[in-house]
Motif scaffolding. Structure first.
Motif, short mmCIF file in Angstrom:
data_model
loop_
_atom_site.label_atom_id
_atom_site.label_comp_id
_atom_site.label_asym_id
_atom_site.label_seq_id
_atom_site.Cartn_x
_atom_site.Cartn_y
_atom_site.Cartn_z
N THR A 156 4.11 1.42 -80.90
CA THR A 156 5.33 1.52 -79.97
C THR A 156 6.31 0.38 -80.02
O THR A 156 5.99 -0.60 -80.64
CB THR A 156 4.69 1.95 -78.48
N GLY A 157 7.32 0.59 -79.49
CA GLY A 157 8.19 -0.75 -79.25
C GLY A 157 7.41 -1.67 -78.30
O GLY A 157 6.74 -1.29 -77.48
N THR A 158 8.04 -2.97 -78.30
CA THR A 158 7.24 -3.95 -77.37
C THR A 158 8.28 -3.99 -76.04
O THR A 158 9.53 -4.15 -76.35
CB THR A 158 7.40 -5.30 -78.08
N VAL A 159 7.58 -4.02 -75.05
CA VAL A 159 8.29 -3.78 -73.71
C VAL A 159 8.07 -5.27 -73.05
O VAL A 159 6.90 -5.75 -73.12
CB VAL A 159 7.74 -2.83 -72.93
N THR A 160 9.25 -5.87 -72.79
CA THR A 160 8.95 -7.28 -71.78
C THR A 160 8.93 -7.00 -70.52
O THR A 160 9.79 -6.23 -70.04
CB THR A 160 10.23 -8.13 -72.52
N LEU A 161 8.07 -7.48 -69.81
CA LEU A 161 8.02 -7.28 -68.40
C LEU A 161 9.07 -7.93 -67.72
O LEU A 161 9.63 -8.95 -68.02
CB LEU A 161 6.60 -7.78 -68.03
N PRO A 162 9.10 -7.48 -66.32
CA PRO A 162 10.26 -7.93 -65.41
C PRO A 162 10.19 -9.60 -65.38
O PRO A 162 11.18 -10.31 -65.15
CB PRO A 162 10.32 -7.25 -64.19
N HIS A 163 9.04 -9.95 -64.90
CA HIS A 163 8.72 -11.55 -65.00
C HIS A 163 8.15 -12.20 -66.06
O HIS A 163 7.56 -13.35 -66.06
CB HIS A 163 7.74 -11.67 -63.54
N GLY A 164 8.36 -11.71 -67.20
CA GLY A 164 7.74 -12.51 -68.57
C GLY A 164 6.80 -11.60 -69.15
O GLY A 164 5.86 -10.84 -68.30
N GLY A 165 6.28 -12.08 -70.32
CA GLY A 165 5.23 -11.32 -70.91
C GLY A 165 5.52 -10.11 -71.75
O GLY A 165 6.88 -9.40 -71.38
#
Length: 239
Positions: A137-146
């Motif tokens: 899948t695509g890579t998702v960046t979390l709202p607070h990082g990571g």
């Protein structure tokens, strides 16, 4: 560790890295399409060479191979979009693949990278990440990082998640993974260990029929259904 981490793709494909090098290269592999392509191609070449006619190796071959390996500099993969079906492997890639052939003599098989005191461990997550039919899948960046990336192999009926640099959660909360079916329902698929910032893990449950995966923040111990909106939602149909 090599100053050019891309140059380690051949050694990684042949399980010739030490534990620290392997861990660093695997972290790099998550975000490098070119290196994943190179590793896959080398493993395919090694597998094909493994079907060659068995023969007794000539005297001194092991010493010559090891001596040559000490002076041959591996080339990194070209960092560009390539068509694997038409790409010609560089000479150094063929050398690395040739080293994977089992030299059979007197009933004893020898690997030039053999380190009997350091057996190579292939994890369940590795098998999903490198299966021939794996979707990423695509890579998702979390709202607070990571970030979160999910891989799925229909033939294995498994999915695996790779998380990087997850921010810490307050006490009493955990990151929980889910598999999403075609109706949008979420099935619990495992909890990322408390305090684990960077890791890979196989998701619980059958994955071949899933259309996506998600991550939520849940009370400690996890939930049977999501209690909050996903912080990451990833689609297999777009992979």
């Amino acid at each position: 560790m090599s100053s050019d981490i891309h140059a380690l793709s051949g050694a990684y494909a042949l399980d010739a890295l030490d534990a620290d090098e392997r861990a660093e290269f695997e972290r790099h592999l998550v975000g490098c399409d070119a290196c994943r392509t190179e590793v896959d191609s080398l493993r395919e070449a090694a597998a094909e060479l493994g079907h060659l006619i068995e023969a007794t190796p000539p005297a001194g071959l092991r010493e010559r191979v090891l001596a040559d390996a000490a002076v041959v500099r591996p080339l990194p993969p070209a960092i560009a979009a390539v068509d694997r079906r038409r790409r010609r492997r560089p000479l150094t890639a063929l050398i690395a693949a040739a080293a994977a052939v089992l030299l059979v003599g007197g009933g004893v098989a020898w690997h030039p990278w053999d380190r009997s005191s350091e057996p190579t461990t292939v994890t369940a997550a590795d098998r999903v990440l490198h299966a021939p039919d794996t979707q990423r899948t695509g890579t998702v960046t979390l709202p607070h990082g990571g970030s979160v990336t999910v891989y799925r192999s229909v033939s294995l009926d498994k999915a695996a998640v790779v998380v990087k640099d997850l921010p810490d959660l307050p006490d009493g909360e955990v990151y929980q993974m889910w598999l999403q079916d075609s109706r949008g329902a979420m099935a619990p698929a495992g909890i990322v260990g408390k305090g684990v910032a960077t890791a890979r893990m196989v998701l619980d449950g059958p994955a071949s029929a899933a259309v996506g995966a998600g991550m939520t923040v849940e009370p400690a111990g996890g939930s049977s259904q999501p209690t909050s909106a996903p912080v990451a939602l990833l689609s297999f149909t777009d992979a």
